[in-house]
Design a protein around this motif. Structure first.
Motif, mmCIF file in Angstrom:
data_model
loop_
_atom_site.group_PDB
_atom_site.id
_atom_site.type_symbol
_atom_site.label_atom_id
_atom_site.label_comp_id
_atom_site.label_asym_id
_atom_site.label_seq_id
_atom_site.Cartn_x
_atom_site.Cartn_y
_atom_site.Cartn_z
ATOM 1 N N PHE A 88 0.838 -1.205 0.000
ATOM 2 C CA PHE A 88 0.000 0.000 0.000
ATOM 3 C C PHE A 88 0.868 1.248 0.000
ATOM 4 C CE2 PHE A 88 -2.455 3.226 2.537
ATOM 5 C CZ PHE A 88 -3.382 3.518 1.553
ATOM 6 N N PHE A 89 0.727 2.058 -1.044
ATOM 7 C CA PHE A 89 1.441 3.338 -1.134
ATOM 8 C C PHE A 89 0.487 4.468 -0.822
ATOM 9 C CE2 PHE A 89 3.968 0.791 -4.103
ATOM 10 C CZ PHE A 89 5.254 1.113 -3.704
ATOM 11 N N ASP A 90 0.656 5.091 0.345
ATOM 12 C CA ASP A 90 -0.153 6.265 0.655
ATOM 13 C C ASP A 90 0.586 7.485 0.077
ATOM 14 O OD1 ASP A 90 -2.277 7.648 1.617
ATOM 15 O OD2 ASP A 90 -1.857 7.321 3.731
ATOM 16 N N GLU A 91 -0.162 8.531 -0.237
ATOM 17 C CA GLU A 91 0.426 9.770 -0.767
ATOM 18 C C GLU A 91 1.322 9.500 -1.969
ATOM 19 O OE1 GLU A 91 2.196 12.186 2.379
ATOM 20 O OE2 GLU A 91 1.056 11.064 3.847
ATOM 21 N N ILE A 92 0.823 8.719 -2.900
ATOM 22 C CA ILE A 92 1.632 8.345 -4.073
ATOM 23 C C ILE A 92 1.987 9.573 -4.911
ATOM 24 C CG2 ILE A 92 -0.394 7.816 -5.525
ATOM 25 C CD1 ILE A 92 2.567 5.513 -5.683
ATOM 26 N N ASP A 93 1.160 10.623 -4.827
ATOM 27 C CA ASP A 93 1.421 11.845 -5.592
ATOM 28 C C ASP A 93 2.735 12.512 -5.198
ATOM 29 O OD1 ASP A 93 0.407 13.844 -3.300
ATOM 30 O OD2 ASP A 93 -0.999 12.195 -3.506
ATOM 31 N N SER A 94 3.216 12.238 -3.974
ATOM 32 C CA SER A 94 4.452 12.879 -3.517
ATOM 33 C C SER A 94 5.639 12.466 -4.387
ATOM 34 C CB SER A 94 4.731 12.517 -2.064
ATOM 35 O OG SER A 94 4.946 11.126 -1.966
ATOM 36 N N LEU A 95 5.499 11.380 -5.124
ATOM 37 C CA LEU A 95 6.581 10.946 -6.001
ATOM 38 C C LEU A 95 6.810 11.918 -7.146
ATOM 39 C CD1 LEU A 95 6.619 8.387 -4.374
ATOM 40 C CD2 LEU A 95 6.447 7.063 -6.454
ATOM 41 N N ALA A 96 5.838 12.780 -7.399
ATOM 42 C CA ALA A 96 5.980 13.687 -8.534
ATOM 43 C C ALA A 96 6.512 15.057 -8.127
ATOM 44 C CB ALA A 96 4.632 13.853 -9.226
#
Ligand code: ATP
Length: 269
Positions: free
Chosen positions: A115-123
């Motif tokens: 489970f990856f929470d806050e996946i948007d932080s990768l961008a």
């Protein structure tokens, strides 16, 4: 130095009954996660491949994390959770290593969910380093490699969550990666009644407590707001009297006044 704290492996103890509303998303999650893992022979026979990854998107506090845990629990899968920002290390190479070892651990403990929470932080971290490749670019490429490697496996499922689907790298959304998108929206009045029921289950309530009225009074509140309201009401009851044995509507209404609704209506789907 390791890029990430040791990822904790758990089988969560959250049932579908602990999640109010979200009927459609629950059904879709079961179909996307539980079925393929339980009935993989059937999928093989028919020659179809289940979705590799599921992206849950929607405003904060509306049960994305809760449901990811619930599907793991209901399907009896090991659960490895990581927040996007935890994958970053200032040490060259450490971030990629962290992604690799996360997936290695998931495979070793299959059947499992990553489970990856806050996946948007990768961008977000687009600051270029001297070699012209940012940490987030390198984490992203390693993540894509790992996702593509899961292609033929049914026993590791990835679920990601975000409040900002507009910020997600489109490469993550290609077929065979996060190819099932599920919107997790705010609760309506009926859902809120159910969420109050769930959160008041463990708190002794006076006979005047009306779940229906509580739901009516909390337009715009999220599940997270409601959870907070119930806890605040319990505190209010204790503050009023150390001998308090139940909470009443008065305490709940005080808490509702205190906890402003999260204004999820403004969320752009
Ligand atoms: P974020 O985007 O901020 O991570 P989220 O959508 O992942 O939010 P959760 O962490 O799942 O939200 O919800 C926070 C808490 O709010 C849960 O642990 C639970 O106590 C409560 N909650 C939220 N939605 C529900 C719901 N539908 N039913 C019961 N409890 C809920």
């Amino acid at each position: 130095p390791s890029a990430m704290r040791e990822v904790i492996l758990e089988v969560p103890k959250v049932n579908w009954e602990d999640v109010g509303g979200q009927k459609e998303v629950k059904a879709q999650l079961m179909e996307a996660v539980e079925w393929p893992q339980k009935h993989h022979e059937a999928f093989n026979r028919i020659g179809t491949r289940p979705p590799t990854g599921v992206l849950l998107f929607g405003p904060p506090g509306c049960s994305k994390t809760l449901m990811a845990r619930a599907v793991a629990s209901e399907a009896g899968l090991n659960f490895l959770a990581v927040k996007g920002p935890e994958l970053f290390s200032k040490w060259v190479g450490e971030s990629e290593k962290a992604v690799r070892s996360l997936f290695a651990k998931a495979r070793a403990n299959a059947p499992s969910i990553v489970f990856f929470d806050e996946i948007d932080s990768l961008a977000v971290t687009r600051g270029k380093e001297s070699d012209g490749v940012s940490v987030s670019d390198r984490v992203m490429s390693q993540l894509l490699v790992e996702l593509d490697g899961l292609h033929q496996r049914v026993n590791v499922t990835v679920i990601a969550a975000t409040n900002r689907p507009d910020k997600i790298d489109p490469a993550l959304l290609r077929p065979g990666r996060f190819d099932r998108l599920l919107y997790v929206g705010p609760p309506n009045e009926v859902d809120r009644e159910e969420i109050f029921r769930i959160h008041l289950q463990k708190i002794p309530c006076g006979s005047d407590v009306s779940l229906k009225e509580l739901a009516e009074l909390t337009d715009g509140s999220t599940g997270a707001d409601i959870s907070l309201i119930c806890r605040e009401a319990a505190v209010a009851a204790i503050e009023e009297s150390l001998d308090a044995s139940v909470i009443t509507m008065k305490h709940l209404k005080m808490a509702i006044k205190q906890i402003q609704p999260s204004e999820v209506q403004s969320y752009q789907k």
